[in-house]
Enzyme design. Sequence first.
Site, short mmCIF file in Angstrom:
data_model
loop_
_atom_site.label_atom_id
_atom_site.label_comp_id
_atom_site.label_asym_id
_atom_site.label_seq_id
_atom_site.Cartn_x
_atom_site.Cartn_y
_atom_site.Cartn_z
N ASP A 36 -30.99 32.08 -17.78
CA ASP A 36 -30.97 31.70 -16.37
C ASP A 36 -30.64 32.82 -15.39
O ASP A 36 -30.14 32.58 -14.30
CB ASP A 36 -29.93 30.59 -16.19
CG ASP A 36 -28.58 30.98 -16.78
OD1 ASP A 36 -28.33 32.19 -16.94
OD2 ASP A 36 -27.78 30.07 -17.09
N GLU B 132 -33.41 28.90 -24.78
CA GLU B 132 -32.23 28.26 -24.19
C GLU B 132 -32.64 27.48 -22.93
O GLU B 132 -32.08 27.64 -21.84
CB GLU B 132 -31.13 29.29 -23.84
CG GLU B 132 -29.77 28.67 -23.59
CD GLU B 132 -28.73 29.71 -23.15
OE1 GLU B 132 -28.72 30.11 -21.97
OE2 GLU B 132 -27.94 30.13 -24.00
N GLU C 102 -27.64 30.75 -11.08
CA GLU C 102 -28.22 30.43 -12.40
C GLU C 102 -28.83 29.04 -12.48
O GLU C 102 -29.86 28.84 -13.11
CB GLU C 102 -27.16 30.60 -13.50
CG GLU C 102 -26.72 32.02 -13.74
CD GLU C 102 -25.61 32.48 -12.81
OE1 GLU C 102 -25.19 31.71 -11.92
OE2 GLU C 102 -25.18 33.64 -12.95
N HIS D 249 -16.34 36.23 -14.48
CA HIS D 249 -17.24 37.03 -13.65
C HIS D 249 -18.14 36.24 -12.71
O HIS D 249 -18.79 36.81 -11.84
CB HIS D 249 -18.14 37.89 -14.55
CG HIS D 249 -19.18 37.09 -15.29
ND1 HIS D 249 -20.39 36.74 -14.73
CD2 HIS D 249 -19.19 36.55 -16.53
CE1 HIS D 249 -21.09 36.03 -15.60
NE2 HIS D 249 -20.39 35.89 -16.70
N ARG E 160 -20.22 34.33 -9.91
CA ARG E 160 -20.24 34.48 -8.45
C ARG E 160 -19.47 33.37 -7.73
O ARG E 160 -18.78 33.62 -6.75
CB ARG E 160 -21.69 34.44 -7.96
CG ARG E 160 -22.29 35.80 -7.83
CD ARG E 160 -23.80 35.76 -7.84
NE ARG E 160 -24.25 36.93 -8.58
CZ ARG E 160 -24.63 38.06 -8.01
NH1 ARG E 160 -24.71 38.16 -6.73
NH2 ARG E 160 -24.96 39.10 -8.76
N HIS F 65 -15.55 42.68 -16.34
CA HIS F 65 -16.97 42.88 -15.99
C HIS F 65 -17.11 44.06 -15.05
O HIS F 65 -16.24 44.30 -14.20
CB HIS F 65 -17.46 41.59 -15.33
CG HIS F 65 -18.96 41.45 -15.27
ND1 HIS F 65 -19.74 42.23 -14.45
CD2 HIS F 65 -19.81 40.61 -15.90
CE1 HIS F 65 -21.01 41.88 -14.58
NE2 HIS F 65 -21.08 40.89 -15.46
C1 UD1 Z 1 -25.58 38.78 -14.06
C2 UD1 Z 1 -26.35 37.46 -13.92
C3 UD1 Z 1 -25.51 36.30 -14.42
C4 UD1 Z 1 -24.99 36.57 -15.81
C5 UD1 Z 1 -24.26 37.90 -15.84
C6 UD1 Z 1 -23.85 38.23 -17.25
C7 UD1 Z 1 -27.90 37.13 -12.03
C8 UD1 Z 1 -28.04 36.91 -10.60
N1 UD1 Z 1 -26.65 37.24 -12.51
O1 UD1 Z 1 -24.44 38.74 -13.14
O2 UD1 Z 1 -26.33 35.14 -14.45
O3 UD1 Z 1 -24.09 35.55 -16.17
O4 UD1 Z 1 -25.14 38.93 -15.38
O5 UD1 Z 1 -22.94 39.28 -17.29
O6 UD1 Z 1 -28.90 37.23 -12.73
N2 UD1 Z 1 -22.86 46.47 -12.99
C9 UD1 Z 1 -22.70 47.75 -13.50
N3 UD1 Z 1 -23.10 47.97 -14.81
C10 UD1 Z 1 -23.61 47.00 -15.61
C11 UD1 Z 1 -23.75 45.71 -15.07
C12 UD1 Z 1 -23.38 45.46 -13.75
O7 UD1 Z 1 -22.23 48.64 -12.84
O8 UD1 Z 1 -23.95 47.28 -16.78
C13 UD1 Z 1 -22.47 46.23 -11.57
C14 UD1 Z 1 -23.47 46.86 -10.57
O9 UD1 Z 1 -22.77 47.32 -9.45
C15 UD1 Z 1 -24.34 45.65 -10.18
C16 UD1 Z 1 -23.33 44.54 -10.20
O10 UD1 Z 1 -22.49 44.83 -11.32
O11 UD1 Z 1 -24.96 45.81 -8.93
C17 UD1 Z 1 -23.90 43.14 -10.28
O12 UD1 Z 1 -24.84 42.97 -11.32
P1 UD1 Z 1 -25.83 41.67 -11.32
O13 UD1 Z 1 -26.72 41.75 -12.52
O14 UD1 Z 1 -26.47 41.47 -10.01
O15 UD1 Z 1 -24.86 40.44 -11.44
P2 UD1 Z 1 -23.79 40.06 -12.52
O16 UD1 Z 1 -22.58 39.62 -11.77
O17 UD1 Z 1 -23.66 41.10 -13.55
N1 UDP Z 2 -19.36 40.03 -24.40
C1 UDP Z 2 -19.37 41.34 -24.88
N2 UDP Z 2 -18.43 42.22 -24.42
C2 UDP Z 2 -17.50 41.88 -23.49
C3 UDP Z 2 -17.51 40.55 -22.99
C4 UDP Z 2 -18.46 39.66 -23.45
O1 UDP Z 2 -20.20 41.68 -25.73
O2 UDP Z 2 -16.69 42.73 -23.12
C5 UDP Z 2 -20.39 39.08 -24.88
C6 UDP Z 2 -19.93 37.70 -25.29
O3 UDP Z 2 -19.58 37.66 -26.66
C7 UDP Z 2 -21.14 36.83 -24.99
C8 UDP Z 2 -21.77 37.53 -23.81
O4 UDP Z 2 -21.26 38.85 -23.78
O5 UDP Z 2 -22.08 36.84 -26.04
C9 UDP Z 2 -21.46 36.80 -22.55
O6 UDP Z 2 -21.83 37.55 -21.45
P1 UDP Z 2 -21.38 37.22 -19.97
O7 UDP Z 2 -20.08 36.51 -20.00
O8 UDP Z 2 -21.51 38.48 -19.22
O9 UDP Z 2 -22.55 36.28 -19.46
P2 UDP Z 2 -22.82 34.70 -19.50
O10 UDP Z 2 -22.77 34.25 -20.92
O11 UDP Z 2 -21.79 34.08 -18.64
O12 UDP Z 2 -24.17 34.58 -18.89
#
Ligand code: UD1
Ligand code: UDP
Length: 373
Positions: A94, A116, A130, A207, A209, A240
């Site tokens: 999602d 999923e 999501e 993490h 939003r 995160h």
């Molecule tokens: C995203 C997904 C969310 C998912 C989550 C899993 C969307 C809108 N959100 O949220 O559904 O649950 O991932 O973790 O699709 N950033 C880094 N390095 C990384 C990752 C993120 O620096 O490896 C920082 C960057 O500044 C980036 C910000 O996090 O701009 C937000 O990343 P984004 O993918 O938009 O949203 P998440 O909160 O990570």
């Molecule tokens: N996870 C990981 N390292 C971390 C935290 C989480 O590998 O430091 C794994 C966790 O086991 C799970 C996935 O990341 O499989 C969940 O990711 P996240 O919580 O970012 O996203 P969501 O599941 O909420 O979309």
Amino acid sequence: MKVGLIFGTRPEAIKMAPVYHTLKEYGIEAKVIATAQHREMLDQVLELFDIKPDFDLNVMTHRQTLPELTKNLIDKLDKIMREENFDYILVQGDTTSTFVGALISFYYKIPVGHVEAGLRTDNIYNPFPEEMNRRLTTVISSIHFPPTQISKNNLLKEGISEDRIYITGNTVIDALLWVIEKNKDKIEKILEKYGLKDKKYILMTMHRRENWGEPMKSVMHAVKEFLLENKDIYLVFPVHLNPAVREIVFPELEKLENAILIDPVEYLEFTALMSGSYFIMTDSGGIQEEAPALGKPTLVLRKTTERPEAIEAGTAKLIGTNKEVVLEYMNKLTFDNEFYSKMSKAKNPFGDGKASMRIAKILLKQKVEEFKI
Ligand code: UD1
Ligand code: UDP
């Protein structure tokens, strides 16, 4: 048969890794299109599962907004889909990569399989964005792979034809079992590395939003109070990389001696941290699925969940973000043995680790022509 797998965030990569390897085992030409919506957090997973993307769109920018992300994904996916001739596209879950991946496939009339599928809350703003991403992806998809009967029922309620729905279990269980099986000897060493081998600790992530701001602060206040009162219990919190999250968590918790705040850890390490933990607190989706498979009671820091299976099985409690309630449940799990043991003994409702195999077999059986115009 040529299948493109589009994914870009950490959890999608974990859940698509076993699908990718299984498709290849079944002789399917599988290509990975990594949007890299995440960068560091995605690369950690790709390395562990030995996946080299065929395309890497590198769309992450620091503090990316949803419209910016969506626009970049559209531009970059367009180019690849125009040039490559896929029979199927698979997307997972999602995220924005999921939805935009499905949308661009539709524009090129490539049938989409949704891994999923069918998870739902009753609120389009929770989780945000999501819940909308998954609903829109359902409408676009031609084949739906819900993990459970409950998610299949959600799809039926929305009018999806039953012959396009296949219950597979969740591929996260495939990934989890694979990692544990390959790395049995390393798990203890990881706990030693973090100095946690003989420590009682709570594992936490947060993490989403819709939790940014006050809800997250309120949880941090509860956790802080608990840690100050229980100095022999530790909190391990891989935070995160999203700055919106880090700006709240660090100021609240970093000074506490029993709070161990670390960067996101690679999946094998996280699996070890889950296995060694006393209980888990999270607003993550994937962790709600993994924790039951490891017998870890889980407090879900959200108002609503699309994973009612874990709540029904008794392994997770949906507690929200109110400070007093969070504190109450942390104390209950710590001091009420019966409460703890009931939660930890509940059964994993998310599958048997063979979801990827089912997906590969279904793709091979299903005639692509049926979906072509
Ligand atoms: C995203 C997904 C969310 C998912 C989550 C899993 C969307 C809108 N959100 O949220 O559904 O649950 O991932 O973790 O699709 N950033 C880094 N390095 C990384 C990752 C993120 O620096 O490896 C920082 C960057 O500044 C980036 C910000 O996090 O701009 C937000 O990343 P984004 O993918 O938009 O949203 P998440 O909160 O990570
Ligand atoms: N996870 C990981 N390292 C971390 C935290 C989480 O590998 O430091 C794994 C966790 O086991 C799970 C996935 O990341 O499989 C969940 O990711 P996240 O919580 O970012 O996203 P969501 O599941 O909420 O979309």
